[in-house]
Design a protein around this motif. Structure first.
Motif, PDB file in Angstrom:
ATOM      1  N   ASP A   1      -9.326   0.473  -7.973  1.00 27.27           N
ATOM      2  CA  ASP A   1      -8.604   1.533  -7.273  1.00 27.27           C
ATOM      3  C   ASP A   1      -7.151   1.626  -7.736  1.00 27.27           C
ATOM      4  O   ASP A   1      -6.643   2.718  -8.009  1.00 27.27           O
ATOM      5  CB  ASP A   1      -8.700   1.376  -5.752  1.00 27.27           C
ATOM      6  CG  ASP A   1      -8.041   0.110  -5.232  1.00 27.27           C
ATOM      7  OD1 ASP A   1      -8.116  -0.929  -5.916  1.00 27.27           O
ATOM      8  OD2 ASP A   1      -7.458   0.164  -4.120  1.00 27.27           O
ATOM      9  N   THR A   2      -6.474   0.501  -7.850  1.00 24.18           N
ATOM     10  CA  THR A   2      -5.102   0.472  -8.372  1.00 24.18           C
ATOM     11  C   THR A   2      -5.171   0.379  -9.896  1.00 24.18           C
ATOM     12  O   THR A   2      -4.720  -0.590 -10.499  1.00 24.18           O
ATOM     13  CB  THR A   2      -4.333  -0.717  -7.779  1.00 24.18           C
ATOM     14  OG1 THR A   2      -5.123  -1.914  -7.918  1.00 24.18           O
ATOM     15  CG2 THR A   2      -4.024  -0.483  -6.307  1.00 24.18           C
TER      16      THR A   2
ATOM     17  N   TYR B   1      -0.277   5.923  -5.061  1.00 28.76           N
ATOM     18  CA  TYR B   1      -1.380   5.082  -4.588  1.00 28.76           C
ATOM     19  C   TYR B   1      -1.054   3.604  -4.787  1.00 28.76           C
ATOM     20  O   TYR B   1      -1.236   2.779  -3.878  1.00 28.76           O
ATOM     21  CB  TYR B   1      -2.673   5.435  -5.318  1.00 28.76           C
ATOM     22  CG  TYR B   1      -3.874   4.723  -4.734  1.00 28.76           C
ATOM     23  CD1 TYR B   1      -4.640   5.312  -3.740  1.00 28.76           C
ATOM     24  CD2 TYR B   1      -4.212   3.435  -5.149  1.00 28.76           C
ATOM     25  CE1 TYR B   1      -5.724   4.647  -3.174  1.00 28.76           C
ATOM     26  CE2 TYR B   1      -5.287   2.761  -4.594  1.00 28.76           C
ATOM     27  CZ  TYR B   1      -6.042   3.366  -3.618  1.00 28.76           C
ATOM     28  OH  TYR B   1      -7.094   2.704  -3.055  1.00 28.76           O
ATOM     29  N   VAL B   2      -0.585   3.248  -5.979  1.00 31.63           N
ATOM     30  CA  VAL B   2      -0.309   1.841  -6.274  1.00 31.63           C
ATOM     31  C   VAL B   2       0.823   1.307  -5.400  1.00 31.63           C
ATOM     32  O   VAL B   2       0.751   0.181  -4.878  1.00 31.63           O
ATOM     33  CB  VAL B   2       0.010   1.661  -7.769  1.00 31.63           C
ATOM     34  CG1 VAL B   2       0.480   0.238  -8.061  1.00 31.63           C
ATOM     35  CG2 VAL B   2      -1.210   1.988  -8.623  1.00 31.63           C
TER      36      VAL B   2
ATOM     37  N   ALA C   1      -0.508   0.595  -1.927  1.00 30.49           N
ATOM     38  CA  ALA C   1      -1.276  -0.652  -1.883  1.00 30.49           C
ATOM     39  C   ALA C   1      -0.347  -1.860  -1.943  1.00 30.49           C
ATOM     40  O   ALA C   1      -0.532  -2.856  -1.224  1.00 30.49           O
ATOM     41  CB  ALA C   1      -2.274  -0.693  -3.035  1.00 30.49           C
TER      42      ALA C   1
ATOM     43  N   ILE D   1      -3.087  -4.599 -11.045  1.00 30.98           N
ATOM     44  CA  ILE D   1      -2.818  -3.225 -11.446  1.00 30.98           C
ATOM     45  C   ILE D   1      -3.366  -3.058 -12.857  1.00 30.98           C
ATOM     46  O   ILE D   1      -2.863  -3.652 -13.803  1.00 30.98           O
ATOM     47  CB  ILE D   1      -1.314  -2.912 -11.392  1.00 30.98           C
ATOM     48  CG1 ILE D   1      -0.782  -3.147  -9.977  1.00 30.98           C
ATOM     49  CG2 ILE D   1      -1.048  -1.477 -11.856  1.00 30.98           C
ATOM     50  CD1 ILE D   1       0.725  -3.045  -9.860  1.00 30.98           C
TER      51      ILE D   1
ATOM     52  N   VAL E   1       6.262   2.668 -10.605  1.00 25.20           N
ATOM     53  CA  VAL E   1       5.673   1.481  -9.988  1.00 25.20           C
ATOM     54  C   VAL E   1       6.511   0.249 -10.305  1.00 25.20           C
ATOM     55  O   VAL E   1       6.805  -0.577  -9.422  1.00 25.20           O
ATOM     56  CB  VAL E   1       4.218   1.296 -10.465  1.00 25.20           C
ATOM     57  CG1 VAL E   1       3.702  -0.097 -10.110  1.00 25.20           C
ATOM     58  CG2 VAL E   1       3.314   2.357  -9.845  1.00 25.20           C
TER      59      VAL E   1
END
Length: 295
Positions: A204-205, A225-226, A229, A246, A265
């Protein structure tokens, strides 16, 4: 029923944080290096790879178009990703296929010179689920040898493309030179198999979600998103061990319209003092030492 699957994990008894200097969260950036190891009739493989940003496969003939999609990763994507890591002083794990190491040793040398880890990602970018034990044993050996030869450093980690076989972990443990594997997706906490470390990975990440139907289109889709999380796992890390993976790919996040997502990020994570960003070999070694100390 003697169930071979463990659905409980650490439920009700999660281990306390054990990262260096009291850090709350271990973060692992994994760059998958597959360019030149994708299936290609032009390279003598039985078929062409069909998984990329298009849903199309050329059957029965070489596919120069697909080959250039993958080659973008080494020709352009790598420099952007490596530069972003250098800007923030981040060290990552480059999970590399053996055929990549053999045909692009210059890339391996540059990765090592920048202080990153190179780990094993199979000989080709392929699943192992249907391999015989003998066939898989030979592939693990060939991959390990190619990466050691190209890097001058023996790899200690392994990650299969998606599906390992029922023998993969036993073969890795039996060799005695692999510290960890990442062939699980079921936790945010590492675990042990004897003296062998199992580090969870995540889809997902991961920039693979820029592929069609994956949900990421703009660079901010990835970073939003990352970062979400990360913030959640960091908060949970106050009371229990947490690790975040990641996942990146040279030919995906390395595109000019996406690299800003990785940079955002990195800026967000590196602004926090209570985070340990490290290659997977260091995270695995730390976890193994902590478990030995508790035994």
């Amino acid at each position: 029923m003697n169930d071979r699957r463990d659905f409980k994990g650490y439920f009700g008894a999660e281990p306390a944080p054990c990262w260096p200097d009291g850090k709350q969260l271990a973060v692992s950036f994994v760059v998958n290096v597959e360019e030149g190891a994708e299936l290609s009739i032009g390279d003598g493989d039985p078929r062409n790879e069909s998984t990329y940003e298009i849903r199309e496969e050329v059957e029965g003939a070489p596919d120069p178009c697909m080959e250039t999609h993958f080659a973008y990763g080494t020709r352009q994507g790598y420099a952007r990703i490596a530069g972003a890591f250098d800007s923030y002083g981040v060290k990552a794990t480059f999970s590399t296929c053996g055929r990549v190491a053999e045909r692009s040793p210059w890339l391996m040398r540059d990765i090592v010179a920048r202080g990153h880890e190179v780990s094993c990602h199979g000989w080709l970018w392929q699943r192992h689920a249907h391999m015989t034990r003998t066939e898989e044993e030979a592939i693990i050996e060939r991959t390990h040898a190619a990466i050691k030869a190209a890097c001058g450093v023996a790899p200690v980690g392994w990650h299969t493309r998606s599906a390992p076989s029922v023998n993969t972990r036993d073969l890795l443990i039996g060799r005695g030179d692999f510290l960890y594997d990442s062939d699980v997706y079921d936790d945010d906490i590492p675990r042990m198999a004897g003296g062998h470390v199992i580090l969870p990975y995540a889809f997902d990440t991961n920039d693979m979600r820029f592929s069609p139907g994956g949900g990421f289109v703009q660079a901010r889709d990835f970073s939003d998103y990352v970062i979400g999380a990360f913030d959640r796992l960091l908060a949970e890390g106050e009371g229990a061990a947490r690790m975040m993976s990641i996942g990146l790919h040279l030919r995906l996040i390395g595109r000019p319209g996406r690299i800003g997502g990785l940079e955002d990020v990195l800026a967000h994570i590196c602004a926090h003092d209570d985070v340990w960003i490290a290659p997977r070999r260091e995270i695995a070694a730390c976890w193994a030492e902590a478990q030995r100390a508790e035994a």
